[in-house]
Design a protein around this motif. Structure first.
Motif, mmCIF file in Angstrom:
data_model
loop_
_atom_site.group_PDB
_atom_site.id
_atom_site.type_symbol
_atom_site.label_atom_id
_atom_site.label_comp_id
_atom_site.label_asym_id
_atom_site.label_seq_id
_atom_site.Cartn_x
_atom_site.Cartn_y
_atom_site.Cartn_z
ATOM 1 N N LYS A 67 107.743 32.435 60.220
ATOM 2 C CA LYS A 67 108.738 31.424 59.803
ATOM 3 C C LYS A 67 108.435 30.922 58.389
ATOM 4 N N GLY A 68 107.441 31.549 57.774
ATOM 5 C CA GLY A 68 107.133 31.148 56.402
ATOM 6 C C GLY A 68 106.239 29.933 56.320
ATOM 7 N N ILE A 69 105.575 29.609 57.434
ATOM 8 C CA ILE A 69 104.693 28.442 57.428
ATOM 9 C C ILE A 69 103.267 28.907 57.143
ATOM 10 N N ARG B 74 110.698 37.713 51.979
ATOM 11 C CA ARG B 74 109.818 37.460 53.122
ATOM 12 C C ARG B 74 110.473 37.982 54.396
ATOM 13 N N LYS B 75 111.773 37.707 54.533
ATOM 14 C CA LYS B 75 112.478 38.159 55.739
ATOM 15 C C LYS B 75 112.551 39.676 55.759
ATOM 16 N N ILE C 178 112.279 31.322 41.741
ATOM 17 C CA ILE C 178 112.161 32.550 42.535
ATOM 18 C C ILE C 178 111.976 32.261 44.016
ATOM 19 N N ALA C 179 112.000 30.967 44.376
ATOM 20 C CA ALA C 179 111.722 30.605 45.773
ATOM 21 C C ALA C 179 112.749 31.207 46.737
ATOM 22 N N SER C 180 114.038 31.157 46.366
ATOM 23 C CA SER C 180 115.055 31.643 47.308
ATOM 24 C C SER C 180 114.972 33.166 47.416
ATOM 25 N N LYS C 181 114.703 33.784 46.283
ATOM 26 C CA LYS C 181 114.549 35.239 46.287
ATOM 27 C C LYS C 181 113.355 35.613 47.170
ATOM 28 N N HIS C 182 112.330 34.772 47.073
ATOM 29 C CA HIS C 182 111.120 35.018 47.846
ATOM 30 C C HIS C 182 111.409 34.910 49.342
ATOM 31 N N LYS C 183 112.225 33.926 49.720
ATOM 32 C CA LYS C 183 112.570 33.723 51.124
ATOM 33 C C LYS C 183 113.204 35.000 51.669
ATOM 34 N N HIS C 184 114.090 35.530 50.870
ATOM 35 C CA HIS C 184 114.816 36.735 51.235
ATOM 36 C C HIS C 184 113.832 37.908 51.387
#
Ligand code: ADP
Length: 701
Positions: free
Chosen positions: A239-241, A281-282, A273-279
């Motif tokens: 979950k990215g935690i 990560r998934k 780059i955080a949102s790109k990173h979220k993507h």
């Protein structure tokens, strides 16, 4: 009321026939005694049995005291009986089950802790048989220190107060070994709510505990391993935690560990780059593999103080009981990027340097493929407009491939040799030949291994041709000089005699006919004598000059001090006449041609006297020792020389004054220069008009 047994069809609870005579009402009637709770079963036509509870009481005649009648009550207890039977059966099953349970020790103890009951599980777990343990104290199962600490009593107390207590801890088996137990003690109460004892259920979870401890140990090991990793390591769940952070992370991100654990990993990533990173990560979670993170651009980490640092991130999946997590290792690549930039810049600079180098330079890799080449290279080898970088030298020049001497030279240099040739012939494309000067050196990579070679070449055809021309010219010059010297020598030598004759006859003429000649004739004769005299001087100087050549140069140790003294003697008369002061400092003995050096001093001192000013002449002579040569000077306080003539005065026949002002031939300084040059030195002057002159000359040691 009468019954026949046949109609009666009634049974006892044990299924035997219930005789009609036994009917409670009958018994009461016959005996006068009440009957209580007599159960009778009446068979129904459908085969079921209806159970009836009967109570009978006699009614006595008040006067006679005899039984008058009987009152009976009938309760249909079929349902109640059924429930009770079922209950009874269940109870039986339950205790059977408890008995049979092997995984749990289920025992009953009384209020004092004395064991009442023992099942199979208890036997298996604790090692006692029922008969040896029933009646014993349950405190037996506790370790001595726990008994002393009052653990079992505390547990009973808590069960008493709360109805139930759970505990976990070490317990003792019959053989003295320990096991890790989870227990539940429940209080048993009677219908009045009074506690009559306890059930105690024990489970041996030693294995589970060991396994848990092992897992805990492994987890601890893993944590300390992760925490101690040299790179900043963060373990992030699906979950990215952030779940675990390595020690390095504190200094890497500037947060204490506990400010990171439990937070979304995006806190460590710059906003852009955080949102790109979220993507990403998934995407990674869909196919978790060990690899470098690639987000199609440079990765960066965000520090607590807002600083952004460039990073390289490697990812590895980690299977855990809580699902897949990602081990993320970050490396600060600021230094690497800086070094890469420096290297890139150095490479660009090298490329620029090579490109514009004024020489033909080419750099090759170990397979002789072009890496870079200078413009001059393209020009010299007629490659303009061709793309040679990345191509093989032998493809660019197929003819060189056939020349084994070149190919093997390249190979030797690729093995570490450096080779060069000052003058080599190379055929041009047009079939003509070029003179070539070349050098080939290997170049080395970071690890010290040879990366290829560098070639420097220079087409020197023009230079060689020019040198050749110069050589020929020089030879011609030398020859004509020789002829000239020969001529000058012969001319001056041969002229001397007739000149001497001319001047002596002129003198005779003057002597003999002085009285018969008029003034003008005598003056003409004087002019002629004077002219002849000057011509004599000129011829003698010319003769001296033409005699000066290296062939006549025999050298010996010459004491300059002695020479200067003897020159002073030569000028004794003028010195006296004009009050000349000659001051000579310490002068060395030099290895030279004595006559020439004397001539040199004679000319310089003579000029210093000749070109004196209005003041009494002061002549200073000295010498300094320099690296490999002596540096002499002759300094005067005479008329001085204009800077314009500093060069000119050393040329033969060059004079700065009219014939009437100063006597001279204009050869003296030319002679000085020739002498100095024959001794491997130079001569020059420093002067200022009206302030005297200093002539310097050097003589090789
Ligand atoms: P010259 O026979 O005329 O003296 P030199 O070759 O000795 O010929 O000198 C060339 C010229 O340099 C001279 O004519 C003179 O003008 C100038 N010169 C030489 N020595 C001195 C000096 N010490 N001071 C000033 N002028 C000098």
């Amino acid at each position: 009321m009468t019954y026949s047994d046949r109609d009666w069809n009634t049974i006892y609870e044990d299924r035997s026939v219930f005789p009609a005579i036994e009917h409670p009402s009958m018994v009461t009637l016959n005996t006068g005694t009440p009957q209580r709770n007599i159960v009778m079963g009446r068979k129904k036509s459908n085969g079921n049995i209806a159970w009836i509870k009967v109570n009978s009481d006699p009614v006595f005649d008040a006067v006679s005291g005899k039984i008058e009648s009987v009152i009976s009550t009938f309760d249909d207890i079929t349902e109640i009986r059924k429930i009770r039977t079922d209950l009874h059966m269940n109870e039986g099953h339950y205790s059977d089950m408890v008995e049979a349970v092997e995984d749990y020790a289920i025992i009953r103890i009384d209020c004092n802790g004395i064991i009442q009951n023992w099942n199979k599980g208890a036997e298996r777990i604790k090692g006692y048989k029922q008969k040896e343990i029933v009646g014993k104290d349950f405190r037996k199962f506790y370790r001595e220190q726990d008994v002393l600490a009052g653990v079992p009593d505390r547990l009973l107390r808590e069960a008493t107060v709360n109805g139930k207590v759970t505990d976990e801890g070490w317990r003792v088996r019959k053989d003295g070994t320990l096991f890790w137990a989870v227990i539940v003690i429940s209080a048993i109460k009677n219908k009045n709510g009074e506690i009559t004892g306890y059930t105690k259920v024990t489970r041996d979870i030693t294995e589970r505990k060991n396994a848990e401890e092992k897992i805990q140990y492994q987890e601890k090991m893993f944590r300390s391993l992760v925490e101690g990793l040299p790179d900043a390591t963060v373990i992030v769940d699906d979950k990215g935690i952030i779940r675990i952070v390595g020690d390095q992370c504190e200094s890497f991100f500037g947060y204490p560990k506990d400010e990171m654990v439990g937070k979304p990993v995006e806190m460590l990533i710059p906003d852009d780059i955080a949102s790109k990173h979220k993507h990403e990560r998934k995407r990674y979670m869909n196919d978790p593999q060990r690899r470098f993170m690639n987000m199609g651009g440079e990765l960066a980490a965000l520090k607590k103080n807002g600083e952004i640092i460039p990073v390289e991130i490697s990812l590895a999946p980690l299977q855990t009981s809580e699902g897949v997590m990602v081990i993320t290792s970050l490396r600060n690549i600021t230094d690497r990027l800086r070094n890469e930039k420096i290297i890139r810049e150095a490479k660009d600079l090298l490329g620029l340097f090579v490109k514009h180098a004024p020489a033909a330079v080419a750099m090759f890799d170990e397979k002789m493929h072009y890496i870079m080449a200078s413009d001059q290279w393209y020009q010299d080898y007629e490659l303009s407009g061709m793309e040679i970088i990345g191509k093989s030298h032998y493809d660019v020049f197929p003819e060189i491939k056939e020349m084994t001497s070149w190919v093997s030279c390249h190979q030797r240099c690729l093995q570490g040799a450096s080779e060069k040739n000052e003058k080599d012939l190379l055929q041009r494309k047009d079939g003509g030949w070029n003179w070539l000067q070349w050098e080939i050196h290997p170049w080395k990579k970071d690890d010290g291994s040879i990366g290829g070679i560098v070639m420097f070449t220079q087409i020197i055809t023009e230079r060689i041709e020019a040198e050749e021309k110069l050589k020929q010219l020089n030879e011609r010059l030398v020859n004509s000089n020789k002829e000239l010297e020969q001529f000058a020598y012969v001319a001056s030598h041969d002229l001397q005699e007739p000149l001497r004759m001319v001047s002596s006859f002129l003198r005779l003429l003057e002597k003999k006919y002085r009285n018969s000649l008029d003034e003008t004739a005598i003056q003409y004769i004087d002019f002629a004598v004077d002219g002849a005299e000057r011509m004599k001087g000129l011829i003698s100087d010319l003769l001296k000059f033409s005699r000066l050549n290296s062939k006549t140069l025999t050298k010996e140790l010459v004491d300059c001090r002695v020479l200067v003294d003897s020159v002073s003697h030569l000028y004794a008369q003028q010195i006296k006449e004009y009050g000349v002061r000659i001051h000579a400092g310490p002068l060395p003995a030099i290895y030279a041609n004595k006559t020439q050096i004397q001539q040199l001093f004679q000319n310089l001192i003579g000029n210093a006297i000749k070109y004196r000013g209005s003041a009494e002449p002061d002549i200073d002579i000295g010498c300094d020792e320099a690296n490999g040569y002596w540096e002499f000077y002759v300094k005067d306080n005479g008329i001085g020389i204009d800077e314009r003539y500093f060069e000119k005065i050393f040329v033969i026949f060059e004079q700065l004054h009219g014939k009437n002002e100063y006597e001279g031939t204009g050869i003296g300084l030319a002679v000085c220069r020739k002498i100095v040059e024959l001794h491997g030195g130079k001569i020059w002057v420093e002067s200022e008009k009206g302030k005297g002159s200093t002539f310097y000359f050097t003589i090789l040691k």
